[in-house]
Scaffold this motif. Structure first.
Motif, PDB file in Angstrom:
ATOM      1  N   ALA A  53       0.829  -1.204   0.000  1.00 44.46           N
ATOM      2  CA  ALA A  53       0.000   0.000   0.000  1.00 44.46           C
ATOM      3  C   ALA A  53       0.868   1.261   0.000  1.00 44.46           C
ATOM      4  O   ALA A  53       0.564   2.229  -0.708  1.00 44.46           O
ATOM      5  CB  ALA A  53      -0.939  -0.007   1.200  1.00 44.46           C
ATOM      6  N   VAL A  59      -0.621   6.121   3.644  1.00 52.10           N
ATOM      7  CA  VAL A  59      -1.670   5.234   4.149  1.00 52.10           C
ATOM      8  C   VAL A  59      -2.124   5.736   5.520  1.00 52.10           C
ATOM      9  O   VAL A  59      -1.297   6.040   6.375  1.00 52.10           O
ATOM     10  CB  VAL A  59      -1.169   3.779   4.286  1.00 52.10           C
ATOM     11  CG1 VAL A  59      -2.244   2.878   4.891  1.00 52.10           C
ATOM     12  CG2 VAL A  59      -0.705   3.237   2.941  1.00 52.10           C
ATOM     13  N   MET A  83     -13.714   8.667   1.629  1.00 49.52           N
ATOM     14  CA  MET A  83     -12.748   7.940   0.797  1.00 49.52           C
ATOM     15  C   MET A  83     -12.419   8.665  -0.509  1.00 49.52           C
ATOM     16  O   MET A  83     -11.274   8.654  -0.941  1.00 49.52           O
ATOM     17  CB  MET A  83     -13.235   6.520   0.519  1.00 49.52           C
ATOM     18  CG  MET A  83     -12.997   5.558   1.667  1.00 49.52           C
ATOM     19  SD  MET A  83     -11.333   5.594   2.366  1.00 49.52           S
ATOM     20  CE  MET A  83     -10.348   5.126   0.962  1.00 49.52           C
ATOM     21  N   GLU A  87      -8.663   9.487  -1.651  1.00 50.05           N
ATOM     22  CA  GLU A  87      -8.177   9.047  -2.954  1.00 50.05           C
ATOM     23  C   GLU A  87      -7.703  10.225  -3.792  1.00 50.05           C
ATOM     24  O   GLU A  87      -6.717  10.112  -4.527  1.00 50.05           O
ATOM     25  CB  GLU A  87      -9.266   8.264  -3.682  1.00 50.05           C
ATOM     26  CG  GLU A  87      -9.542   6.914  -3.038  1.00 50.05           C
ATOM     27  CD  GLU A  87     -10.830   6.256  -3.491  1.00 50.05           C
ATOM     28  OE1 GLU A  87     -11.601   6.867  -4.285  1.00 50.05           O
ATOM     29  OE2 GLU A  87     -11.089   5.119  -3.035  1.00 50.05           O
ATOM     30  N   THR A  92      -4.593   5.927   0.862  1.00 48.82           N
ATOM     31  CA  THR A  92      -5.494   4.816   1.126  1.00 48.82           C
ATOM     32  C   THR A  92      -5.714   4.713   2.632  1.00 48.82           C
ATOM     33  O   THR A  92      -4.994   5.335   3.419  1.00 48.82           O
ATOM     34  CB  THR A  92      -4.931   3.485   0.581  1.00 48.82           C
ATOM     35  OG1 THR A  92      -3.664   3.227   1.190  1.00 48.82           O
ATOM     36  CG2 THR A  92      -4.783   3.535  -0.938  1.00 48.82           C
ATOM     37  N   PHE A 116     -13.151   0.625   1.933  1.00 50.57           N
ATOM     38  CA  PHE A 116     -11.774   0.458   2.402  1.00 50.57           C
ATOM     39  C   PHE A 116     -11.703  -0.826   3.218  1.00 50.57           C
ATOM     40  O   PHE A 116     -12.694  -1.280   3.756  1.00 50.57           O
ATOM     41  CB  PHE A 116     -11.300   1.673   3.228  1.00 50.57           C
ATOM     42  CG  PHE A 116     -12.048   1.876   4.507  1.00 50.57           C
ATOM     43  CD1 PHE A 116     -11.594   1.299   5.695  1.00 50.57           C
ATOM     44  CD2 PHE A 116     -13.207   2.640   4.550  1.00 50.57           C
ATOM     45  CE1 PHE A 116     -12.292   1.472   6.886  1.00 50.57           C
ATOM     46  CE2 PHE A 116     -13.899   2.825   5.732  1.00 50.57           C
ATOM     47  CZ  PHE A 116     -13.446   2.240   6.905  1.00 50.57           C
TER      48      PHE A 116
END
Length: 184
Positions: A53, A59, A83, A87, A92, A116
């Motif tokens: 990720a 992250v 989200m 994004e 993430t 997610f």
């Protein structure tokens, strides 16, 4: 009389310390443990890798006490609703709790709205590695959120049992990352 007052103050201080959650041991700039875990997204399980990720950008790793509880549902809904914003800045999100994967499969659909993943950490290896174990109830993760920069270090963190500010704080922290970091 003075000795009794001092003893009372010491007892109050000790009680307050025992009841307060621990502060995050991972500070800004500290490397985070790279982990892999069984996770659920949209009711399906898969193997989540933080290293994979991070290769794509920052992250948000957020820890929560128990899937299906009121505050954890509120927080998951808030992350799901945001989200698109995460994004848009190249980030993430992964939620982590000590719940079993079957519980999280359901939670990933109903509360996370399949937007997610959430990882199961029943052994609490990841939770302890991020110093997210709830001190007053060691069977649970504390409500603690981190922004992890692509280089694997803590860029920001926020700890509060109230779920209301985690998304806002993490989104602002991701937006504050240097553009070369957040828009990979």
């Amino acid at each position: 009389m003075t000795r009794r007052i001092l003893a009372r103050i010491a007892a109050i201080a000790l009680t307050a310390t025992a009841l307060s959650p621990a502060l995050a041991a991972l500070d800004i700039g500290d490397p985070v443990p790279k982990f892999t875990a069984t996770a659920a997204l949209g009711g399906k399980t898969f193997r989540y890798s933080l290293a994979d990720a991070l290769a794509k950008g920052p992250v948000v790793v957020y820890f929560f006490p128990a899937a299906g509880t009121t505050d954890c549902n509120i927080e998951a809904h808030a992350f799901a609703e945001a989200m698109g914003q995460f994004e848009a800045v190249g980030a993430t999100v992964i939620g982590v709790s000590a719940d079993d994967i079957d519980t999280l499969k359901d939670f990933s659909v109903k509360q996370c709205q399949s937007k997610f993943p959430v990882a199961a950490d029943q052994s609490k290896v990841v939770i302890e590695g991020f110093d997210a174990l709830m001190q007053t109830r060691p069977d649970f993760a504390n409500r603690l959120s981190y922004v992890v920069a692509p280089n694997g270090t803590v860029a920001s963190y926020y700890q509060n049992l109230n779920p209301d500010k985690h998304v806002e704080r993490m989104l602002n922290a991701v937006k504050a990352l240097p553009k070369t970091v957040s828009s990979r």
